[in-house]
Design a protein around this motif. Structure first.
Motif, PDB file in Angstrom:
ATOM      1  N   LEU A   1      37.745  40.127  54.228  1.00 34.48           N
ATOM      2  CA  LEU A   1      36.848  39.515  53.252  1.00 34.48           C
ATOM      3  C   LEU A   1      35.504  40.235  53.317  1.00 34.48           C
ATOM      4  O   LEU A   1      34.915  40.378  54.393  1.00 34.48           O
ATOM      5  N   LEU A   2      35.038  40.697  52.164  1.00 34.23           N
ATOM      6  CA  LEU A   2      33.792  41.459  52.119  1.00 34.23           C
ATOM      7  C   LEU A   2      32.584  40.605  51.758  1.00 34.23           C
ATOM      8  O   LEU A   2      31.519  40.722  52.352  1.00 34.23           O
ATOM      9  N   ASN A   3      32.764  39.729  50.743  1.00 30.18           N
ATOM     10  CA  ASN A   3      31.620  38.982  50.238  1.00 30.18           C
ATOM     11  C   ASN A   3      32.096  37.849  49.345  1.00 30.18           C
ATOM     12  O   ASN A   3      33.185  37.911  48.774  1.00 30.18           O
ATOM     13  N   SER A   4      31.269  36.822  49.209  1.00 29.25           N
ATOM     14  CA  SER A   4      31.545  35.705  48.301  1.00 29.25           C
ATOM     15  C   SER A   4      30.304  35.470  47.455  1.00 29.25           C
ATOM     16  O   SER A   4      29.194  35.361  47.998  1.00 29.25           O
ATOM     17  N   VAL A   5      30.493  35.397  46.140  1.00 31.82           N
ATOM     18  CA  VAL A   5      29.364  35.248  45.217  1.00 31.82           C
ATOM     19  C   VAL A   5      29.626  34.075  44.285  1.00 31.82           C
ATOM     20  O   VAL A   5      30.640  34.052  43.582  1.00 31.82           O
ATOM     21  N   LYS A   6      28.727  33.110  44.250  1.00 33.42           N
ATOM     22  CA  LYS A   6      28.868  31.947  43.370  1.00 33.42           C
ATOM     23  C   LYS A   6      28.527  32.338  41.942  1.00 33.42           C
ATOM     24  O   LYS A   6      27.545  33.017  41.677  1.00 33.42           O
ATOM     25  N   GLU A   7      29.361  31.907  40.994  1.00 35.06           N
ATOM     26  CA  GLU A   7      29.113  32.147  39.570  1.00 35.06           C
ATOM     27  C   GLU A   7      29.533  30.902  38.788  1.00 35.06           C
ATOM     28  O   GLU A   7      30.714  30.671  38.574  1.00 35.06           O
ATOM     29  N   ASP A   8      28.561  30.123  38.372  1.00 34.51           N
ATOM     30  CA  ASP A   8      28.823  28.863  37.678  1.00 34.51           C
ATOM     31  C   ASP A   8      29.776  27.996  38.513  1.00 34.51           C
ATOM     32  O   ASP A   8      29.471  27.662  39.640  1.00 34.51           O
TER      33      ASP A   8
ATOM     34  N   CYS B   1      36.705  28.370  52.025  1.00 32.67           N
ATOM     35  CA  CYS B   1      35.301  27.969  52.122  1.00 32.67           C
ATOM     36  C   CYS B   1      34.758  28.135  53.538  1.00 32.67           C
ATOM     37  O   CYS B   1      33.537  28.090  53.753  1.00 32.67           O
ATOM     38  N   LYS B   2      35.633  28.318  54.526  1.00 35.74           N
ATOM     39  CA  LYS B   2      35.213  28.482  55.915  1.00 35.74           C
ATOM     40  C   LYS B   2      35.139  29.951  56.332  1.00 35.74           C
ATOM     41  O   LYS B   2      34.733  30.262  57.459  1.00 35.74           O
ATOM     42  N   LYS B   3      35.523  30.847  55.422  1.00 32.14           N
ATOM     43  CA  LYS B   3      35.585  32.260  55.779  1.00 32.14           C
ATOM     44  C   LYS B   3      34.232  32.942  55.548  1.00 32.14           C
ATOM     45  O   LYS B   3      33.588  32.740  54.513  1.00 32.14           O
ATOM     46  N   ASN B   4      33.838  33.769  56.499  1.00 33.30           N
ATOM     47  CA  ASN B   4      32.618  34.565  56.367  1.00 33.30           C
ATOM     48  C   ASN B   4      32.968  36.032  56.164  1.00 33.30           C
ATOM     49  O   ASN B   4      34.121  36.442  56.357  1.00 33.30           O
ATOM     50  N   ALA B   5      31.983  36.813  55.767  1.00 29.35           N
ATOM     51  CA  ALA B   5      32.192  38.251  55.590  1.00 29.35           C
ATOM     52  C   ALA B   5      32.738  38.842  56.889  1.00 29.35           C
ATOM     53  O   ALA B   5      32.259  38.537  57.986  1.00 29.35           O
ATOM     54  N   GLY B   6      33.765  39.666  56.768  1.00 30.39           N
ATOM     55  CA  GLY B   6      34.400  40.285  57.929  1.00 30.39           C
ATOM     56  C   GLY B   6      35.650  39.571  58.394  1.00 30.39           C
ATOM     57  O   GLY B   6      36.387  40.103  59.224  1.00 30.39           O
ATOM     58  N   ALA B   7      35.898  38.372  57.859  1.00 25.59           N
ATOM     59  CA  ALA B   7      37.084  37.618  58.258  1.00 25.59           C
ATOM     60  C   ALA B   7      38.354  38.362  57.841  1.00 25.59           C
ATOM     61  O   ALA B   7      38.426  38.939  56.751  1.00 25.59           O
ATOM     62  N   VAL B   8      39.353  38.326  58.717  1.00 19.20           N
ATOM     63  CA  VAL B   8      40.646  38.956  58.426  1.00 19.20           C
ATOM     64  C   VAL B   8      41.564  37.912  57.798  1.00 19.20           C
ATOM     65  O   VAL B   8      41.653  36.783  58.285  1.00 19.20           O
ATOM     66  N   VAL B   9      42.224  38.287  56.704  1.00 24.26           N
ATOM     67  CA  VAL B   9      43.106  37.355  55.992  1.00 24.26           C
ATOM     68  C   VAL B   9      44.490  37.963  55.839  1.00 24.26           C
ATOM     69  O   VAL B   9      44.658  39.192  55.823  1.00 24.26           O
ATOM     70  N   ASN B  10      45.497  37.100  55.738  1.00 16.34           N
ATOM     71  CA  ASN B  10      46.876  37.543  55.511  1.00 16.34           C
ATOM     72  C   ASN B  10      47.092  37.815  54.035  1.00 16.34           C
ATOM     73  O   ASN B  10      46.697  37.013  53.186  1.00 16.34           O
ATOM     74  N   ILE B  11      47.740  38.930  53.742  1.00 22.24           N
ATOM     75  CA  ILE B  11      48.004  39.334  52.359  1.00 22.24           C
ATOM     76  C   ILE B  11      49.510  39.425  52.135  1.00 22.24           C
ATOM     77  O   ILE B  11      50.223  40.105  52.879  1.00 22.24           O
ATOM     78  N   GLU B  12      49.983  38.725  51.112  1.00 22.76           N
ATOM     79  CA  GLU B  12      51.349  38.922  50.642  1.00 22.76           C
ATOM     80  C   GLU B  12      51.283  39.341  49.178  1.00 22.76           C
ATOM     81  O   GLU B  12      50.822  38.582  48.332  1.00 22.76           O
ATOM     82  N   CYS B  13      51.720  40.552  48.917  1.00 22.79           N
ATOM     83  CA  CYS B  13      51.698  41.081  47.548  1.00 22.79           C
ATOM     84  C   CYS B  13      52.841  40.477  46.730  1.00 22.79           C
ATOM     85  O   CYS B  13      53.787  39.907  47.280  1.00 22.79           O
TER      86      CYS B  13
END
Length: 221
Positions: free
Chosen positions: A107-114, A173-185
């Motif tokens: 996770l790189l960043n989270s930006v609120k938009e409306d 909502c608990k993840k911060n920048a740098g958090a590692v997440v599981n990806i399933e394509c």
């Protein structure tokens, strides 16, 4: 099979680690409804229920799953996304999710938009080729739609637009920048690629079997 619609946010009660294998004990409200041998997706990883109590269940994590996923980063108290396997007569609310993780992203960043939160992730090229704008991806087991994709050197950057319900009812909502997440394509894309690239001369596509295999099973040499 799962759909990527998170049923509940649970939490880790206890972790027993033995080398690269784990036994997870997870708190959840539906523990008493589970059966031994049933499948539950934990942060998107399909695990088998091995023990049940009134308020928790246990599941084994093999070394392969430990290496391929972010489950090894969990600790007591960590929140987790939980989803039971889809019933045959259930509704398909998300997309086809197998619970077999392809790899991890950051996770790189989270930006609120409306009313949305735009969340940006980075994955390597091996996973990035399956990330398609407006396509589906499961992140920590959550069925999400890809909003944008770009490539930077050997990495792919993609974003998702998270609605308030998903933001509040999953671990995002608990993840911060740098958090590692599981990806399933998207499994459909992976199968299509496999069939298109498959060659009739199977000998050219066979992987070399490690010599360790033959030492354990000499009759196969």
């Amino acid at each position: 099979m799962f759909t990527g619609i998170i049923e509940e946010k649970g939490s880790v009660s206890q972790i027993t680690q033995n080398g690269s294998s784990l036994v997870l004990e997870l708190n959840c409200s539906f523990a008493k409804e589970l059966s031994l041998g049933e499948s539950v997706a934990v942060n998107g990883v399909c695990l088998t229920v091995t023990n049940i109590s009134d308020s928790s269940f246990c599941a084994d994590v093999t070394p392969e799953t430990f290496r391929r996923t972010s489950l090894g980063a969990l600790s007591a108290g960590s929140p987790v996304n939980l989803e039971r396997a889809m019933k045959a007569d259930g509704r398909f609310g998300g997309h086809i999710v197998s619970g077999h993780i392809d790899g991890t992203g950051k996770l790189l960043n989270s930006v609120k938009e409306d009313n949305a939160v735009n969340v940006f992730f980075s994955v390597d090229e091996k996973l990035g080729r399956y990330i398609i704008e407006k396509g589906s991806v499961a992140i920590d087991g959550i069925s999400l739609t890809v909003a944008s994709v770009s490539k930077e050197n050997s990495r792919y950057i993609f974003s998702i637009a998270v609605i308030p319900h998903t933001w509040e009812n999953t671990t995002l909502c608990k993840k911060n920048a740098g958090a590692v997440v599981n990806i399933e394509c998207d499994v459909v894309g992976k199968y299509i690629e496999h069939f298109l690239n498959f060659k009739s001369d199977t000998g050219k596509n066979e992987e070399k079997i490690p010599e360790e295999f033959y030492s354990n099973f000499p009759s196969y040499h």
